[in-house]
Motif scaffolding. Structure first.
Motif, PDB file in Angstrom:
ATOM      1  N   ASP A  47       0.648  -1.386  -0.055  1.00 47.80           N
ATOM      2  CA  ASP A  47      -0.328   0.435  -0.394  1.00 47.80           C
ATOM      3  C   ASP A  47       0.795   1.181  -0.192  1.00 47.80           C
ATOM      4  O   ASP A  47       1.792   1.319   0.763  1.00 47.80           O
ATOM      5  N   ALA A  50       0.651   2.811   3.346  1.00 48.17           N
ATOM      6  CA  ALA A  50       1.539   2.596   4.648  1.00 48.17           C
ATOM      7  C   ALA A  50       3.230   2.950   3.827  1.00 48.17           C
ATOM      8  O   ALA A  50       4.190   2.627   4.759  1.00 48.17           O
ATOM      9  N   GLY A  53       3.502   6.985   4.853  1.00 50.09           N
ATOM     10  CA  GLY A  53       3.446   7.320   5.936  1.00 50.09           C
ATOM     11  C   GLY A  53       2.506   8.772   6.195  1.00 50.09           C
ATOM     12  O   GLY A  53       1.585   8.419   5.142  1.00 50.09           O
ATOM     13  N   ARG A 179       3.318  -4.296  17.282  1.00 45.21           N
ATOM     14  CA  ARG A 179       2.897  -4.301  15.787  1.00 45.21           C
ATOM     15  C   ARG A 179       3.903  -4.437  14.446  1.00 45.21           C
ATOM     16  O   ARG A 179       3.354  -4.795  13.685  1.00 45.21           O
ATOM     17  N   GLY A 260       4.823   3.574   6.560  1.00 47.15           N
ATOM     18  CA  GLY A 260       4.197   3.933   7.971  1.00 47.15           C
ATOM     19  C   GLY A 260       4.364   2.264   9.148  1.00 47.15           C
ATOM     20  O   GLY A 260       4.105   2.642  10.307  1.00 47.15           O
ATOM     21  N   TYR A 261       5.476   1.764   8.192  1.00 46.77           N
ATOM     22  CA  TYR A 261       6.049   0.771   8.891  1.00 46.77           C
ATOM     23  C   TYR A 261       7.035   0.752  10.061  1.00 46.77           C
ATOM     24  O   TYR A 261       6.909   0.194  10.846  1.00 46.77           O
TER      25      TYR A 261
END
Length: 318
Positions: A47, A50, A53, A179, A260-261
């Protein structure tokens, strides 16, 4: 001839031997007859939101266009280092052992595979002497382990290789936080320890740069995941840095373009500023693991911070 020096370390009820790098390459960090090769293991999709961020899509899609599902194409590009009787593979891609359902989430595509890329250079898995793992997320370590012959269990995919990580990251991966748990798959990790082929490089808590003992240094960065290692190679008079997930693509060069990871994005921001500034000032060539279009890029400093200077195939720069 140099004698290898290992120190026993007790970890999770296993005695694992930590490597003393100074005993292996005392004469320096430049491999004597080094040749490096990009190893393309295939593409996958993730994505776009993602991957970038908090950066708005209107900005990131200029460099990484998304499909109708908002998915962007990413490479899984390893690096092979040839040095006489040593053949070192940095990262291994996603592998082939996961379920069809698992792979369906990532839309694997492209003509490349790890085995085909090795074969094109005249090598095969059994030739690999060392596998250096930048970190243990599934798209970096999945190819390190395979099904055994009768598919009753798992075994190392490189039977003659020593696998290298560090104790801090090993603990982080085998005792995962909620997470990251979906990225640390036990079938990718535990068989390495069980095989006896796993060894640790020393990466102290406060270390920013370490000697790996394999003929090259590595940056140690903690924002994406704890104790990720980014190899630094001195090659043909140039410095090549394998960026792993510190810089996935040229589209991630502006400092705030943090994935974002990442578990600690503010730490990532500081690490990127420090290393990108050094790379621009010293003319480093940054090897990109996930960029679908470019193998390497260089940076320049501008009033807006680090920006792209040049990009292309590794051979273009060497």
């Amino acid at each position: 001839m140099h004698t290898l020096n290992y120190q026993p370390v007790k970890l999770f009820n296993y005695e694992v031997f930590a490597f003393n790098p100074a005993a292996f390459v005392p004469s320096g960090k430049i491999l004597s007859k080094m040749t490096i090769y990009p190893i393309h293991t295939g593409n996958f999709k993730l994505d776009g939101g993602a991957m970038f961020g908090v950066v708005p899509k209107g900005l990131w899609e200029r460099t990484n266009p998304a499909d109708e599902k908002n998915l962007c194409t990413w490479a899984m590009r390893s690096l092979l280092i040839e040095d006489g009787n040593r053949l070192i593979l940095i990262d291994t891609g996603i592998g082939e052992k996961q379920s069809e359902k698992f792979f369906s989430h990532y839309y694997l595509h492209g003509d490349h595979s790890l085995d085909a890329s090795l074969a094109a250079l005249g090598f095969n898995r059994n030739d690999i002497t060392d596998v250096f793992l930048t970190h243990l997320h599934f798209d970096h370590v999945g190819g390190a382990v395979q099904w055994n012959k009768d598919r009753t269990g798992y075994e190392p995919a490189f039977k003659n290789a020593t696998y290298w990580t560090n104790a801090r990251h090993w603990k982080w991966a085998t005792q995962p936080n909620a997470r990251e748990k979906a990225s640390f798959l036990k079938e990718n990790i535990l068989p390495l320890e069980e095989s006896g082929q796993l060894k640790f490089i020393d990466a102290a808590e406060d270390a920013h740069r370490i000697d790996t003992g394999l003929g090259f240094d590595a940056f140690v960065v903690n924002g994406h995941t704890d104790a990720q290692m980014c190899p630094i190679l001195e090659y043909k008079g140039k410095t090549v840095v394998f960026m792993a997930d510190l810089l996935p693509s040229t589209g991630h060069i502006p400092l705030p373009y943090v994935m974002g990871y990442d578990t600690r994005p503010l730490i990532t921001l500081d690490e990127r500023k420090r290393i990108f500034t050094e790379a621009a000032e010293k003319g480093y060539h940054l090897f990109l693991e996930h960029d679908a279009y470019s193998e390497v890029c260089t940076l320049q400093m501008t009033e807006k911070g680090p920006r792209l200077l040049d990009n292309g195939r590794l051979e273009h720069f060497m």
